[in-house]
Write an enzyme that holds these catalytic residues in place. Structure first.
Site, PDB file in Angstrom:
ATOM      1  NE  ARG A   1      23.228  11.986  -9.321  1.00  0.00           N
ATOM      2  CZ  ARG A   1      23.654  10.762  -8.999  1.00  0.00           C
ATOM      3  NH1 ARG A   1      24.954  10.450  -9.097  1.00  0.00           N
ATOM      4  NH2 ARG A   1      22.827   9.834  -8.607  1.00  0.00           N
TER       5      ARG A   1
ATOM      6  CG  PHE B   1      28.042  -2.803  -8.101  1.00  0.00           C
ATOM      7  CD1 PHE B   1      28.693  -1.587  -7.999  1.00  0.00           C
ATOM      8  CD2 PHE B   1      26.793  -2.935  -7.489  1.00  0.00           C
ATOM      9  CE1 PHE B   1      28.134  -0.516  -7.310  1.00  0.00           C
ATOM     10  CE2 PHE B   1      26.218  -1.873  -6.790  1.00  0.00           C
ATOM     11  CZ  PHE B   1      26.904  -0.662  -6.702  1.00  0.00           C
TER      12      PHE B   1
ATOM     13  CE1 TYR C   1      31.650   5.370  -7.809  1.00  0.00           C
ATOM     14  CE2 TYR C   1      33.728   4.563  -8.675  1.00  0.00           C
ATOM     15  CZ  TYR C   1      32.502   5.185  -8.868  1.00  0.00           C
ATOM     16  OH  TYR C   1      32.141   5.625 -10.131  1.00  0.00           O
TER      17      TYR C   1
ATOM     18  CB  THR D   1      22.559   4.252 -12.237  1.00  0.00           C
ATOM     19  OG1 THR D   1      22.489   5.272 -11.244  1.00  0.00           O
ATOM     20  CG2 THR D   1      23.810   3.415 -12.039  1.00  0.00           C
TER      21      THR D   1
ATOM     22  CG  HIS E   1      31.127  10.076 -10.267  1.00  0.00           C
ATOM     23  ND1 HIS E   1      30.410   9.317  -9.373  1.00  0.00           N
ATOM     24  CD2 HIS E   1      31.518  11.191  -9.597  1.00  0.00           C
ATOM     25  CE1 HIS E   1      30.385   9.952  -8.204  1.00  0.00           C
ATOM     26  NE2 HIS E   1      31.050  11.090  -8.309  1.00  0.00           N
TER      27      HIS E   1
ATOM     28  CE  LYS F   1      31.165   6.135 -13.574  1.00  0.00           C
ATOM     29  NZ  LYS F   1      30.160   5.085 -13.214  1.00  0.00           N
TER      30      LYS F   1
ATOM     31  CG  ASN G   1      27.292   4.496 -15.499  1.00  0.00           C
ATOM     32  OD1 ASN G   1      28.471   4.805 -15.347  1.00  0.00           O
ATOM     33  ND2 ASN G   1      26.478   4.285 -14.485  1.00  0.00           N
TER      34      ASN G   1
ATOM     35  NE  ARG H   1      25.543   7.626 -15.794  1.00  0.00           N
ATOM     36  CZ  ARG H   1      25.389   7.731 -14.480  1.00  0.00           C
ATOM     37  NH1 ARG H   1      24.193   7.899 -13.956  1.00  0.00           N
ATOM     38  NH2 ARG H   1      26.444   7.654 -13.681  1.00  0.00           N
TER      39      ARG H   1
ATOM     40  CD  GLU I   1      31.800  12.248  -5.181  1.00  0.00           C
ATOM     41  OE1 GLU I   1      31.577  12.950  -6.191  1.00  0.00           O
ATOM     42  OE2 GLU I   1      31.038  11.335  -4.803  1.00  0.00           O
TER      43      GLU I   1
HETATM   44  P1  IDP Z   1      25.588   6.737  -9.967  1.00  0.00           P
HETATM   45  O1  IDP Z   1      26.895   6.671 -10.724  1.00  0.00           O
HETATM   46  O2  IDP Z   1      24.420   6.923 -10.892  1.00  0.00           O
HETATM   47  O3  IDP Z   1      25.616   7.726  -8.825  1.00  0.00           O
HETATM   48  P2  IDP Z   1      25.876   4.642  -7.962  1.00  0.00           P
HETATM   49  O4  IDP Z   1      24.723   3.932  -7.344  1.00  0.00           O
HETATM   50  O5  IDP Z   1      26.611   5.646  -7.125  1.00  0.00           O
HETATM   51  O6  IDP Z   1      25.369   5.291  -9.333  1.00  0.00           O
HETATM   52  O7  IDP Z   1      26.896   3.511  -8.435  1.00  0.00           O
HETATM   53  C1  IDP Z   1      28.219   3.810  -8.813  1.00  0.00           C
HETATM   54  C2  IDP Z   1      28.531   3.095 -10.115  1.00  0.00           C
HETATM   55  O8  IDP Z   1      28.545   1.676  -9.885  1.00  0.00           O
HETATM   56  C3  IDP Z   1      27.488   3.283 -11.217  1.00  0.00           C
HETATM   57  O9  IDP Z   1      27.666   4.487 -11.948  1.00  0.00           O
HETATM   58  C4  IDP Z   1      27.711   2.062 -12.056  1.00  0.00           C
HETATM   59  O10 IDP Z   1      28.894   2.185 -12.879  1.00  0.00           O
HETATM   60  C5  IDP Z   1      27.983   0.999 -11.002  1.00  0.00           C
HETATM   61  N1  IDP Z   1      26.757   0.316 -10.549  1.00  0.00           N
HETATM   62  C6  IDP Z   1      25.811   0.808  -9.704  1.00  0.00           C
HETATM   63  N2  IDP Z   1      24.842  -0.087  -9.458  1.00  0.00           N
HETATM   64  C7  IDP Z   1      25.174  -1.190 -10.154  1.00  0.00           C
HETATM   65  C8  IDP Z   1      24.548  -2.480 -10.297  1.00  0.00           C
HETATM   66  O11 IDP Z   1      23.490  -2.768  -9.734  1.00  0.00           O
HETATM   67  N3  IDP Z   1      25.185  -3.372 -11.101  1.00  0.00           N
HETATM   68  C9  IDP Z   1      26.353  -3.091 -11.741  1.00  0.00           C
HETATM   69  N4  IDP Z   1      26.976  -1.898 -11.623  1.00  0.00           N
HETATM   70  C10 IDP Z   1      26.398  -0.955 -10.847  1.00  0.00           C
HETATM   71 MG    MG Z   2      26.840   7.699  -7.097  1.00  0.00          MG
END
Ligand code: IDP
Ligand code: MG
Length: 139
Positions: free
Chosen positions: A86, A58, A50, A92, A120, A10, A117, A103, A131
């Site tokens: 993963r 968010f 997304y 996350t 992805h 990212k 973080n 991370r 994707e």
């Molecule tokens: P992932 O990247 O671990 O698969 P996802 O739930 O798919 O997590 O969320 C996509 C991205 O959105 C996350 O990597 C993070 O950057 C952001 N994100 C997810 N949940 C939150 C939250 O509760 N607060 C703020 N940002 C979030």
């Molecule tokens: Mg995800």
């Protein structure tokens, strides 16, 4: 059977100069790089990528963050690479992500609305096919 996953470094990871370190971890684990390209996302591409998060609190900050600079888009291949990446990426939330993960070792909380973080990774075979089609339509 071998499979493929979409990995993104990212904009926070690219800006911090961690693209090489993240690629190193993917290769050191033994996965094969199929495609690596520095890309600038667009709102349309991110709405597809997304789509599961559209409407969440968010979502807007996430899109703004993903538009804040270039992203390194990667396709990697290997047996169970979706689950394997993963696991390399970690949880996350970078504050609680386990040490040893990307991370957990390299990420932290910043005063931003969205969690920054670094990476992805596709979360299922269905997501990876979708994707990879969005980021690399020619693959
Ligand atoms: P992932 O990247 O671990 O698969 P996802 O739930 O798919 O997590 O969320 C996509 C991205 O959105 C996350 O990597 C993070 O950057 C952001 N994100 C997810 N949940 C939150 C939250 O509760 N607060 C703020 N940002 C979030
Ligand atoms: Mg995800």
């Amino acid at each position: 059977m071998s499979e493929r996953t979409l990995i993104l470094v990212k904009p926070d990871g690219v800006k911090r100069g961690l693209s090489g370190e993240i690629l190193r971890r993917v290769e050191a684990k033994g996965y094969v790089l199929v495609a690596v390209e520095l890309r600038t996302a667009t709102p349309e591409l991110l709405a597809e990528h997304y789509s599961e998060h559209v409407g969440k609190p968010f979502y807007e900050p996430l899109v703004e963050f993903m538009l804040s600079g270039p992203t390194l888009a990667i396709v990697a291949e290997g047996e169970r690479v979706i689950e394997g990446f993963r696991s390399l990426a970690g949880a996350t939330d970078p504050t609680s992500a386990a040490p040893g993960t990307i991370r957990g070792d390299l990420g932290r909380q910043w005063p931003t609305k969205v969690l920054q973080n670094l990476v992805h990774g596709s979360d299922s075979e269905e997501s990876s096919a979708r994707e990879i089609g969005i980021w690399f339509p020619s693959l």
